[in-house]
Design a protein around this motif. Structure first.
Motif, PDB file in Angstrom:
ATOM      1  N   GLN A 187       0.828  -1.207   0.000  1.00 26.27           N
ATOM      2  CA  GLN A 187       0.000   0.000   0.000  1.00 26.27           C
ATOM      3  C   GLN A 187       0.862   1.257   0.000  1.00 26.27           C
ATOM      4  OE1 GLN A 187      -2.184  -0.888   3.547  1.00 26.27           O
ATOM      5  NE2 GLN A 187      -3.639  -2.235   2.512  1.00 26.27           N
ATOM      6  N   ALA A 197       2.306   1.869  -3.410  1.00 23.23           N
ATOM      7  CA  ALA A 197       1.331   2.452  -4.331  1.00 23.23           C
ATOM      8  C   ALA A 197       1.199   3.959  -4.114  1.00 23.23           C
ATOM      9  CB  ALA A 197      -0.027   1.768  -4.160  1.00 23.23           C
ATOM     10  N   LYS A 205       4.646   5.817  -5.616  1.00 28.84           N
ATOM     11  CA  LYS A 205       5.162   5.581  -6.965  1.00 28.84           C
ATOM     12  C   LYS A 205       4.851   6.710  -7.949  1.00 28.84           C
ATOM     13  CE  LYS A 205       1.288   2.918  -8.753  1.00 28.84           C
ATOM     14  NZ  LYS A 205       0.846   1.676  -9.314  1.00 28.84           N
TER      15      LYS A 205
END
Length: 147
Positions: free
Chosen positions: A14, A17, A20
Motif C-alpha cells: 500500500q 502504491a 510511486k
C-alpha cells in the motif's frame, strides 16, 4: 500464481502504491516517510562517493538521519581475500556491519559491484534498495542495453 501477503507485506504494498510514479529519488523519500523510517544508510562504491555525498545532503534536507559508508573504508587488503590480489579491497560485509550498528531502517546501495551488492544485502539487517547501478559500459544506464 498470486502471492500470499502478510499484513505487514500488504502495508508495504500500500505504501509503495502511494509513493510511486515519481523520480526514483522522490519515491525513495516518500516511501521512507510513509514507512516511518528515520535512519537511512547508504552503502556506496568508492567511485560513486561524490554522488553518495550529494544523496546524504538531499536525504538530510528531507528530514532523515543518514549514515554513509563506502566500500573501501574498512581498509581491507585484497590479499586477505585472495593471495594473488593486492591493494585496497571492497568490503561489503563491513559496510553491512557498520550500518547494522547504526540501526538503520532502510539501506540504499549506490553503485556496488553486483557480487558485492549481493553480499551487502545478505548481511544487512535492514531492508535494502538500489538507487544506482554501476555500469561503466553504458554510463550507468543499464536499461540502455535492453532498448
Amino acid at each position: 500464481m498470486k502471492g500470499h501477503y502478510s499484513d505487514a507485506e500488504k502495508r508495504q504494498m500500500q505504501i509503495t502504491a502511494q509513493a510511486k510514479n515519481k523520480s526514483r529519488l522522490q519515491e525513495l523519500i516518500d516511501f521512507s516517510k510513509l514507512s516511518g523510517f528515520e535512519r537511512l544508510g547508504i552503502a556506496s562504491c568508492a567511485g560513486m562517493l561524490a554522488y553518495a555525498k550529494k544523496l546524504v545532503v538531499l536525504l538530510q534536507e528531507a528530514g532523515f538521519e543518514v549514515y554513509l559508508v563506502h566500500c573501501k573504508e574498512s581498509g581491507l587488503n585484497a590479499s586477505e581475500i585472495d593471495a594473488g590480489m593486492c591493494g585496497p579491497s571492497c568490503d561489503p560485509l563491513s559496510q553491512a556491519d557498520y550500518l547494522n550498528s547504526r540501526n538503520t531502517d532502510l539501506n540504499i546501495i549506490m553503485g556496488l559491484c553486483l557480487g558485492h551488492g549481493l553480499l551487502f544485502e545478505k548481511h544487512s539487517l535492514a531492508p535494502v534498495t538500489t538507487l544506482v547501478v554501476k555500469d561503466f559500459a553504458t554510463g550507468h544506464k543499464t536499461v540502455e542495453e535492453l532498448a
